[in-house]
Design a protein around this motif. Structure first.
Motif, short mmCIF file in Angstrom:
data_model
loop_
_atom_site.label_atom_id
_atom_site.label_comp_id
_atom_site.label_asym_id
_atom_site.label_seq_id
_atom_site.Cartn_x
_atom_site.Cartn_y
_atom_site.Cartn_z
N PHE A 1 5.78 6.58 -10.06
CA PHE A 1 5.60 6.15 -8.67
C PHE A 1 4.12 5.91 -8.37
O PHE A 1 3.78 4.99 -7.62
CB PHE A 1 6.18 7.19 -7.71
N LEU A 2 3.24 6.73 -8.94
CA LEU A 2 1.81 6.55 -8.71
C LEU A 2 1.32 5.22 -9.28
O LEU A 2 0.53 4.52 -8.64
CB LEU A 2 1.02 7.70 -9.33
N SER A 3 1.79 4.85 -10.46
CA SER A 3 1.38 3.57 -11.06
C SER A 3 1.87 2.39 -10.22
O SER A 3 1.13 1.42 -10.02
CB SER A 3 1.90 3.46 -12.49
N ILE A 4 3.10 2.49 -9.70
CA ILE A 4 3.62 1.42 -8.84
C ILE A 4 2.85 1.38 -7.53
O ILE A 4 2.47 0.29 -7.04
CB ILE A 4 5.13 1.62 -8.56
N LEU A 5 2.57 2.55 -6.95
CA LEU A 5 1.80 2.62 -5.70
C LEU A 5 0.41 2.04 -5.91
O LEU A 5 -0.12 1.35 -5.03
CB LEU A 5 1.72 4.07 -5.22
N SER A 6 -0.18 2.31 -7.06
CA SER A 6 -1.51 1.77 -7.38
C SER A 6 -1.47 0.25 -7.45
O SER A 6 -2.36 -0.44 -6.93
CB SER A 6 -2.01 2.34 -8.71
N PHE A 7 -0.42 -0.29 -8.08
CA PHE A 7 -0.26 -1.74 -8.16
C PHE A 7 -0.08 -2.34 -6.76
O PHE A 7 -0.67 -3.37 -6.43
CB PHE A 7 0.93 -2.10 -9.03
N ILE A 8 0.73 -1.66 -5.92
CA ILE A 8 0.94 -2.12 -4.54
C ILE A 8 -0.38 -2.11 -3.77
O ILE A 8 -0.67 -3.00 -2.97
CB ILE A 8 1.98 -1.21 -3.83
N ASP A 9 -1.23 -1.09 -4.02
CA ASP A 9 -2.53 -1.01 -3.36
C ASP A 9 -3.41 -2.21 -3.70
O ASP A 9 -4.13 -2.73 -2.84
CB ASP A 9 -3.25 0.29 -3.75
N VAL A 10 -3.38 -2.63 -4.98
CA VAL A 10 -4.15 -3.80 -5.39
C VAL A 10 -3.65 -5.04 -4.64
O VAL A 10 -4.43 -5.83 -4.11
CB VAL A 10 -4.06 -4.03 -6.91
N CYS A 11 -2.32 -5.22 -4.61
CA CYS A 11 -1.73 -6.36 -3.90
C CYS A 11 -2.07 -6.31 -2.41
O CYS A 11 -2.39 -7.34 -1.79
CB CYS A 11 -0.21 -6.37 -4.09
N TYR A 12 -1.99 -5.13 -1.85
CA TYR A 12 -2.23 -4.88 -0.44
C TYR A 12 -3.64 -5.28 -0.03
O TYR A 12 -3.85 -6.05 0.91
CB TYR A 12 -1.99 -3.38 -0.23
N THR A 13 -4.64 -4.77 -0.77
CA THR A 13 -6.03 -5.09 -0.44
C THR A 13 -6.35 -6.55 -0.74
O THR A 13 -7.16 -7.16 -0.04
CB THR A 13 -7.00 -4.17 -1.22
N THR A 14 -5.71 -7.12 -1.77
CA THR A 14 -5.94 -8.53 -2.11
C THR A 14 -5.40 -9.46 -1.03
O THR A 14 -5.89 -10.58 -0.84
CB THR A 14 -5.33 -8.85 -3.49
N THR A 15 -4.39 -9.02 -0.31
CA THR A 15 -3.85 -9.79 0.80
C THR A 15 -4.87 -9.91 1.94
O THR A 15 -4.88 -10.90 2.67
CB THR A 15 -2.56 -9.12 1.34
N ILE A 16 -5.74 -8.91 2.06
CA ILE A 16 -6.64 -8.82 3.21
C ILE A 16 -8.09 -9.13 2.89
O ILE A 16 -8.72 -9.98 3.52
CB ILE A 16 -6.57 -7.39 3.82
N VAL A 17 -8.64 -8.43 1.89
CA VAL A 17 -10.09 -8.42 1.67
C VAL A 17 -10.68 -9.77 1.25
O VAL A 17 -11.73 -10.16 1.79
CB VAL A 17 -10.49 -7.30 0.68
N PRO A 18 -10.11 -10.51 0.29
CA PRO A 18 -10.73 -11.79 -0.08
C PRO A 18 -10.95 -12.74 1.10
O PRO A 18 -12.00 -13.39 1.18
CB PRO A 18 -9.72 -12.38 -1.09
N LYS A 19 -9.98 -12.81 2.01
CA LYS A 19 -10.15 -13.65 3.20
C LYS A 19 -11.27 -13.11 4.10
O LYS A 19 -12.04 -13.88 4.69
CB LYS A 19 -8.83 -13.72 3.99
N MET A 20 -11.37 -11.77 4.20
CA MET A 20 -12.46 -11.17 4.96
C MET A 20 -13.80 -11.57 4.37
O MET A 20 -14.73 -11.94 5.10
CB MET A 20 -12.35 -9.64 4.92
N LEU B 1 15.96 2.89 -8.79
CA LEU B 1 16.74 2.63 -7.57
C LEU B 1 15.91 2.92 -6.32
O LEU B 1 15.97 2.16 -5.34
CB LEU B 1 18.02 3.47 -7.56
N LEU B 2 15.14 4.01 -6.34
CA LEU B 2 14.26 4.34 -5.21
C LEU B 2 13.21 3.24 -5.02
O LEU B 2 12.90 2.85 -3.88
CB LEU B 2 13.57 5.68 -5.44
N LEU B 3 12.69 2.73 -6.13
CA LEU B 3 11.70 1.65 -6.06
C LEU B 3 12.33 0.38 -5.49
O LEU B 3 11.74 -0.27 -4.62
CB LEU B 3 11.14 1.38 -7.45
N ALA B 4 13.53 0.04 -5.97
CA ALA B 4 14.23 -1.17 -5.50
C ALA B 4 14.53 -1.06 -4.00
O ALA B 4 14.35 -2.04 -3.25
CB ALA B 4 15.51 -1.37 -6.29
N PHE B 5 14.95 0.12 -3.56
CA PHE B 5 15.24 0.33 -2.14
C PHE B 5 13.96 0.19 -1.31
O PHE B 5 13.96 -0.45 -0.26
CB PHE B 5 15.85 1.72 -1.92
N SER B 6 12.86 0.79 -1.80
CA SER B 6 11.58 0.73 -1.09
C SER B 6 11.12 -0.70 -0.89
O SER B 6 10.69 -1.09 0.21
CB SER B 6 10.51 1.50 -1.88
#
Length: 310
Positions: free
Chosen positions: A63-82, A144-149
């Protein structure tokens, strides 16, 4: 200004950012570029350590590795445009780009929220029911928890973006924020936002509060179990496995609740600062929190470094 289509009267928005003063733009660019670079490098290092160390192939680190990947996607959605806007005189974002940014921003944020809940469940099972941990937190259930999330988060994001898309923007196209977020767009609209606010305060509240309640219940059960442990060393060991996760949860949920679950009329510049906390600072802090507080991650990092040297 002519209407672009039936639902909007603007073709682009102007993002004012964190400051409108010209002398602030380059320092802000340097600050956020550094934070973004640290975030990406730190998170990729976490993922690499987890993938390269067989002892970290556990549900918690899955879950930590997936959360880390989501964090990269998350910040990439915002910061480059900033960063582009910091160095640009015309700080514009097209209507379609604005809606796309908001969709992925909300989807990744909510996915992260549900992954934090999944990590809390993992800690609950590990501490409160250790003998059934392997069967309860099987790889199939983790997937399954990841897919639901992911599913619930993307559906929630789609609903909110579709509701924003039906609004009219006719008085001004200046957004007092550094990204396309719900509250600034609702304040900007010249049509009724009643339906949007009802959905945010019902469906939105349920979607956000459900994983938060899950985290609270999991940690209450953990506390009850830990206080029953007779030795101080046993209590310390149990708490040490939860410290990093609790720090992340506090940063993430504290800032979100402060921003989104107050009356729209109270939205101020302070909310932009709070948004920085849960969009950028929480992502920057995740690698630091897990690398400094987790003994397993420290050991995995040392193993990875020794492999590189050899």
């Amino acid at each position: 200004m002519e209407r672009v289509n039936q639902t909007t009267s603007v073709s682009e928005f102007i993002l004012l950012g964190l400051s409108s003063r010209p002398e602030d733009q380059k320092p802000l660019f340097a600050l956020f570029f550094t934070m973004y670079a640290v975030t990406v490098v730190g998170i990729l290092l976490i993922i690499l350590v987890i993938l390269s160390d067989t002892q970290l192939q556990t549900p918690m680190y899955f879950f930590l590795s997936i959360l880390s990947f989501i964090d990269v996607c998350y910040t990439t959605t915002i910061v480059p445009k900033m960063l582009v806007n910091f160095l640009s005189k015309k700080k514009s974002i097209s209507y379609a780009e604005c809606m796309t940014q908001m969709y992925f921003f909300l989807a990744f944020a909510n996915t992260g929220s549900y992954l934090l809940a999944a990590m809390a469940i993992d800690r609950y099972v590990a501490i409160c029911d250790p003998f059934h941990y392997v069967t309860t937190m099987s790889h199939r259930r983790c997937v399954l928890l990841l897919a639901f999330s992911c599913s619930i988060s993307h559906l929630h994001s789609l609903l909110l973006v579709l509701l924003i898309n039906r609004l009219l923007f006719c008085d001004t196209n200046v957004i007092h924020h550094f990204l396309c977020d719900i509250n600034p767009l609702l304040k900007l609209s010249c049509s009724s936002t009643f339906v949007n606010e009802i959905v945010i305060n019902t469906e939105g509240l349920i979607t956000l509060v459900t994983p938060f309640i899950c985290v609270i219940i999991s940690y209450l059960q953990i506390l009850i179990t830990v206080f029953k442990i007779p030795s101080a060393a046993g209590k310390s060991k149990a708490f040490s496995t939860c410290g990093s996760h609790l720090t992340m949860v506090t940063l993430f949920y504290g800032s979100i609740i402060y921003i989104y679950f107050r009356p729209l009329s109270t939205y101020t510049i302070k909310d932009r600062v709070a948004t920085v906390i849960y969009t950028v600072l929480s992502s920057v802090s995740n690698p630091l929190i897990y690398s400094l507080r987790s003994k397993d991650m420290k050991r995995g990092l040392r193993v990875l470094m020794s492999r590189r040297k050899s």
